[in-house]
Design a protein around this motif. Structure first.
Motif, PDB file in Angstrom:
ATOM      1  N   ASN A  32       6.101 -25.260   6.058  1.00 45.54           N
ATOM      2  CA  ASN A  32       5.802 -24.600   4.797  1.00 45.54           C
ATOM      3  C   ASN A  32       5.607 -23.104   4.990  1.00 45.54           C
ATOM      4  O   ASN A  32       5.343 -22.646   6.099  1.00 45.54           O
ATOM      5  N   GLY A  33       5.741 -22.370   3.876  1.00 49.69           N
ATOM      6  CA  GLY A  33       5.516 -20.938   3.923  1.00 49.69           C
ATOM      7  C   GLY A  33       5.943 -20.273   2.636  1.00 49.69           C
ATOM      8  O   GLY A  33       6.481 -20.910   1.735  1.00 49.69           O
ATOM      9  N   CYS A  34       5.702 -18.968   2.576  1.00 49.10           N
ATOM     10  CA  CYS A  34       6.104 -18.175   1.407  1.00 49.10           C
ATOM     11  C   CYS A  34       7.594 -17.841   1.464  1.00 49.10           C
ATOM     12  O   CYS A  34       8.277 -17.852   0.452  1.00 49.10           O
ATOM     13  N   PHE A  35       8.083 -17.474   2.637  1.00 50.78           N
ATOM     14  CA  PHE A  35       9.493 -17.121   2.858  1.00 50.78           C
ATOM     15  C   PHE A  35       9.948 -15.985   1.949  1.00 50.78           C
ATOM     16  O   PHE A  35      11.062 -15.977   1.435  1.00 50.78           O
ATOM     17  N   ASP A  36       9.054 -15.009   1.757  1.00 56.29           N
ATOM     18  CA  ASP A  36       9.387 -13.831   0.966  1.00 56.29           C
ATOM     19  C   ASP A  36      10.107 -12.857   1.903  1.00 56.29           C
ATOM     20  O   ASP A  36       9.613 -12.571   2.992  1.00 56.29           O
ATOM     21  N   LEU A  37      11.244 -12.354   1.504  1.00 57.13           N
ATOM     22  CA  LEU A  37      12.092 -11.520   2.378  1.00 57.13           C
ATOM     23  C   LEU A  37      12.388 -12.263   3.684  1.00 57.13           C
ATOM     24  O   LEU A  37      11.891 -11.938   4.750  1.00 57.13           O
ATOM     25  N   ARG A  67       1.220 -14.685  -4.087  1.00 56.81           N
ATOM     26  CA  ARG A  67       0.497 -13.467  -4.480  1.00 56.81           C
ATOM     27  C   ARG A  67      -0.936 -13.503  -3.939  1.00 56.81           C
ATOM     28  O   ARG A  67      -1.441 -12.515  -3.435  1.00 56.81           O
ATOM     29  N   ARG A  68      -1.580 -14.656  -4.036  1.00 56.91           N
ATOM     30  CA  ARG A  68      -2.946 -14.794  -3.509  1.00 56.91           C
ATOM     31  C   ARG A  68      -2.989 -14.589  -1.996  1.00 56.91           C
ATOM     32  O   ARG A  68      -3.926 -14.004  -1.476  1.00 56.91           O
ATOM     33  N   LEU A  69      -1.978 -15.086  -1.317  1.00 54.92           N
ATOM     34  CA  LEU A  69      -1.934 -14.960   0.145  1.00 54.92           C
ATOM     35  C   LEU A  69      -1.520 -13.566   0.607  1.00 54.92           C
ATOM     36  O   LEU A  69      -2.055 -13.043   1.581  1.00 54.92           O
ATOM     37  N   LYS A  70      -0.540 -12.978  -0.083  1.00 50.23           N
ATOM     38  CA  LYS A  70       0.073 -11.738   0.390  1.00 50.23           C
ATOM     39  C   LYS A  70      -0.400 -10.488  -0.338  1.00 50.23           C
ATOM     40  O   LYS A  70      -0.185  -9.386   0.151  1.00 50.23           O
ATOM     41  N   GLY A  71      -0.991 -10.658  -1.533  1.00 52.33           N
ATOM     42  CA  GLY A  71      -1.495  -9.506  -2.268  1.00 52.33           C
ATOM     43  C   GLY A  71      -0.650  -9.147  -3.472  1.00 52.33           C
ATOM     44  O   GLY A  71       0.446  -9.681  -3.677  1.00 52.33           O
ATOM     45  N   GLU A  72      -1.204  -8.254  -4.282  1.00 54.36           N
ATOM     46  CA  GLU A  72      -0.510  -7.801  -5.488  1.00 54.36           C
ATOM     47  C   GLU A  72       0.854  -7.206  -5.124  1.00 54.36           C
ATOM     48  O   GLU A  72       1.021  -6.602  -4.079  1.00 54.36           O
ATOM     49  N   GLY A  73       1.798  -7.406  -6.019  1.00 50.62           N
ATOM     50  CA  GLY A  73       3.148  -6.913  -5.783  1.00 50.62           C
ATOM     51  C   GLY A  73       4.011  -7.891  -5.012  1.00 50.62           C
ATOM     52  O   GLY A  73       5.200  -7.650  -4.812  1.00 50.62           O
ATOM     53  N   ARG A  74       3.441  -8.982  -4.564  1.00 49.55           N
ATOM     54  CA  ARG A  74       4.175  -9.995  -3.832  1.00 49.55           C
ATOM     55  C   ARG A  74       4.170 -11.279  -4.651  1.00 49.55           C
ATOM     56  O   ARG A  74       3.283 -11.474  -5.452  1.00 49.55           O
ATOM     57  N   PRO A  75       5.094 -12.144  -4.500  1.00 54.14           N
ATOM     58  CA  PRO A  75       6.259 -11.995  -3.641  1.00 54.14           C
ATOM     59  C   PRO A  75       7.306 -11.083  -4.282  1.00 54.14           C
ATOM     60  O   PRO A  75       7.307 -10.874  -5.492  1.00 54.14           O
ATOM     61  N   HIS A  76       8.190 -10.582  -3.459  1.00 52.56           N
ATOM     62  CA  HIS A  76       9.283  -9.753  -3.959  1.00 52.56           C
ATOM     63  C   HIS A  76      10.417 -10.613  -4.500  1.00 52.56           C
ATOM     64  O   HIS A  76      11.194 -10.160  -5.344  1.00 52.56           O
ATOM     65  N   THR A  77      10.509 -11.823  -4.018  1.00 56.36           N
ATOM     66  CA  THR A  77      11.555 -12.751  -4.443  1.00 56.36           C
ATOM     67  C   THR A  77      10.888 -13.911  -5.187  1.00 56.36           C
ATOM     68  O   THR A  77       9.947 -14.508  -4.658  1.00 56.36           O
ATOM     69  N   PRO A  78      11.344 -14.256  -6.394  1.00 59.84           N
ATOM     70  CA  PRO A  78      10.734 -15.349  -7.158  1.00 59.84           C
ATOM     71  C   PRO A  78      10.847 -16.696  -6.440  1.00 59.84           C
ATOM     72  O   PRO A  78      11.782 -16.926  -5.663  1.00 59.84           O
TER      73      PRO A  78
END
Length: 160
Positions: A32-37, A67-78
């Motif tokens: 599992n993971g966010c996999f943003d960028l 967003r909770r894990l990485k902060g505001e402005g994240r994720p960059h990819t929906p």
């Protein structure tokens, strides 16, 4: 030519699919993971997880949880696009998006044989380890050294 991607399933359909796969003798691994960028560290993690069992399921954090894990402005990819990217990898068999703050509920729902985490953990520091052990599963650490991150990539790009 149409390329085949892994199905992206909701929790109920995923649980049913896992039950069918298990009835046919398949060993299941969950990563599992966010996999943003998406980057090479993500790929190496998923390839390592896929080596553990017959079926690799990937849980992708929802936009709210990322967003909770990485902060505001994240994720960059929906979330739907992140799930689609992961589903396009040959090593991935099934994908789901999870809404909870942790992967615990997903683990309970599908009870994978292996719960794969990256090398930023040890088997004793994985937060979900007791849940995995409670149903007889195994926590496994896979992938390469944690020296790749989407956050780092974003920081480098912001300096350009």
């Amino acid at each position: 030519m149409q390329r085949i991607t892994a199905p992206i399933l909701d929790r109920e359909n995923l649980a049913a699919k896992v039950a069918d796969l298990r009835d046919h003798g398949a060993k299941i691994v969950l990563a599992n993971g966010c996999f943003d960028l998406f980057h090479v560290g993500h790929l190496r993690y998923l390839l390592g997880a896929a080596d553990l069992a017959d079926v690799l399921i990937v849980g992708v954090n929802s936009d709210e949880q990322a967003r909770r894990l990485k902060g505001e402005g994240r994720p960059h990819t929906p979330q739907n696009e992140r799930a689609e990217i992961v589903a396009g990898l040959r090593c991935v068999d099934l994908v789901t998006i999870f809404e909870e703050p942790t992967v615990e509920e997903l683990l309970i729902a599908i009870k994978p044989d292996f719960h794969a985490k990256g090398t930023d953990y040890t088997t004793e520091t994985v937060p979900e380890r007791e849940i995995v052990r409670s149903y007889g599963g195994t926590v496994a650490i896979v992938g390469d050294a944690k020296d790749h991150s989407s956050t780092e990539i974003i920081e480098r790009l912001s300096k350009v």
